[in-house]
Design a protein around this motif. Structure first.
Motif, PDB file in Angstrom:
ATOM      1  N   PRO A  44       0.841  -1.205   0.000  1.00  0.00           N
ATOM      2  CA  PRO A  44       0.000   0.000   0.000  1.00  0.00           C
ATOM      3  C   PRO A  44       0.875   1.253   0.000  1.00  0.00           C
ATOM      4  N   PRO A  45       0.338   2.365  -0.477  1.00  0.00           N
ATOM      5  CA  PRO A  45       1.107   3.617  -0.452  1.00  0.00           C
ATOM      6  C   PRO A  45       1.504   3.988   0.978  1.00  0.00           C
ATOM      7  N   ARG A  46       2.675   4.517   1.123  1.00  0.00           N
ATOM      8  CA  ARG A  46       3.185   4.931   2.434  1.00  0.00           C
ATOM      9  C   ARG A  46       2.433   6.161   2.917  1.00  0.00           C
ATOM     10  N   GLU A  47       2.054   6.131   4.160  1.00  0.00           N
ATOM     11  CA  GLU A  47       1.401   7.285   4.799  1.00  0.00           C
ATOM     12  C   GLU A  47       2.334   7.782   5.890  1.00  0.00           C
ATOM     13  N   GLY A  48       2.852   8.963   5.698  1.00  0.00           N
ATOM     14  CA  GLY A  48       3.774   9.519   6.693  1.00  0.00           C
ATOM     15  C   GLY A  48       5.092   8.776   6.683  1.00  0.00           C
ATOM     16  N   ASP A  49       5.544   8.414   7.870  1.00  0.00           N
ATOM     17  CA  ASP A  49       6.849   7.762   7.982  1.00  0.00           C
ATOM     18  C   ASP A  49       6.716   6.285   8.340  1.00  0.00           C
ATOM     19  N   GLU A  50       5.729   5.617   7.755  1.00  0.00           N
ATOM     20  CA  GLU A  50       5.540   4.183   7.999  1.00  0.00           C
ATOM     21  C   GLU A  50       6.782   3.409   7.566  1.00  0.00           C
ATOM     22  N   THR A  51       7.112   2.402   8.329  1.00  0.00           N
ATOM     23  CA  THR A  51       8.249   1.551   7.996  1.00  0.00           C
ATOM     24  C   THR A  51       7.827   0.490   6.982  1.00  0.00           C
ATOM     25  N   PHE A  52       8.804  -0.155   6.394  1.00  0.00           N
ATOM     26  CA  PHE A  52       8.538  -1.263   5.486  1.00  0.00           C
ATOM     27  C   PHE A  52       7.702  -2.328   6.199  1.00  0.00           C
ATOM     28  N   GLU A  53       8.057  -2.632   7.436  1.00  0.00           N
ATOM     29  CA  GLU A  53       7.354  -3.659   8.201  1.00  0.00           C
ATOM     30  C   GLU A  53       5.885  -3.282   8.432  1.00  0.00           C
ATOM     31  N   GLU A  54       5.616  -1.996   8.691  1.00  0.00           N
ATOM     32  CA  GLU A  54       4.231  -1.547   8.873  1.00  0.00           C
ATOM     33  C   GLU A  54       3.437  -1.652   7.567  1.00  0.00           C
ATOM     34  N   LEU A  55       4.068  -1.303   6.459  1.00  0.00           N
ATOM     35  CA  LEU A  55       3.403  -1.435   5.160  1.00  0.00           C
ATOM     36  C   LEU A  55       3.117  -2.897   4.851  1.00  0.00           C
TER      37      LEU A  55
END
Length: 149
Positions: A44-55
């Motif tokens: 999914p598109p990154r929102e803010g400073d999300e990490t790779f693991e969160e994405l």
């Protein structure tokens, strides 16, 4: 080809990440972890400073909600560097390693056109240019006369 009534051999392409360096060890040190990040466009598109693991977790959650864990298990392998390298889905190594692996893959995978993706993740320009040069100077000549089908 004869059964399909082709007048000539078709060009069948395969595209994947390739990184060539002076030794297998150096190639793996530079590019193995980056190979697992090459397919982040599926996330999914990154929102803010999300990490790779969160994405990645957001990506998996959609499959969990659907109860489709088998598909996600297979799809997650594209983010597993050991799996990608160990199964020759990407080609990382010295010219003496990459050329025979490409030759074998073209024969078993029946492709005769390779489109290498040389720039992956946050690869330094110096490493990128060295990889392209080594591929051109040492891998291509090793495959010059190879015709897989």
């Amino acid at each position: 080809m004869e059964k399909a009534r082709w007048d000539c051999k078709p060009n069948v392409a395969y595209s994947t990440l390739v990184y060539v360096d002076e030794t297998d060890e150096k190639a793996l040190e530079v590019a193995k972890a980056r190979a697992a990040r090459a397919y982040t466009g599926f996330l999914p598109p990154r929102e803010g400073d999300e990490t790779f693991e969160e994405l990645l977790e957001k990506y998996v959650e959609t499959y969990r909600r659907r109860g489709d864990l088998k598909t996600i298990e297979t799809r997650l392998k594209i983010f597993d560097a050991d799996y990608l390298v160990g199964n020759d889905i990407v080609f990382i190594g010295s010219p003496e390693t990459v050329a025979p692996k490409l030759k074998e893959a073209s024969t078993t995978g029946t492709f005769n056109t390779f489109m290498g993706e040389f720039n992956c993740s946050d690869l330094e320009e110096e490493d990128l240019m060295r990889s392209i040069r080594l591929f051109g100077e040492r891998v291509i000549p090793a495959l010059k006369d190879h015709e897989p089908f």
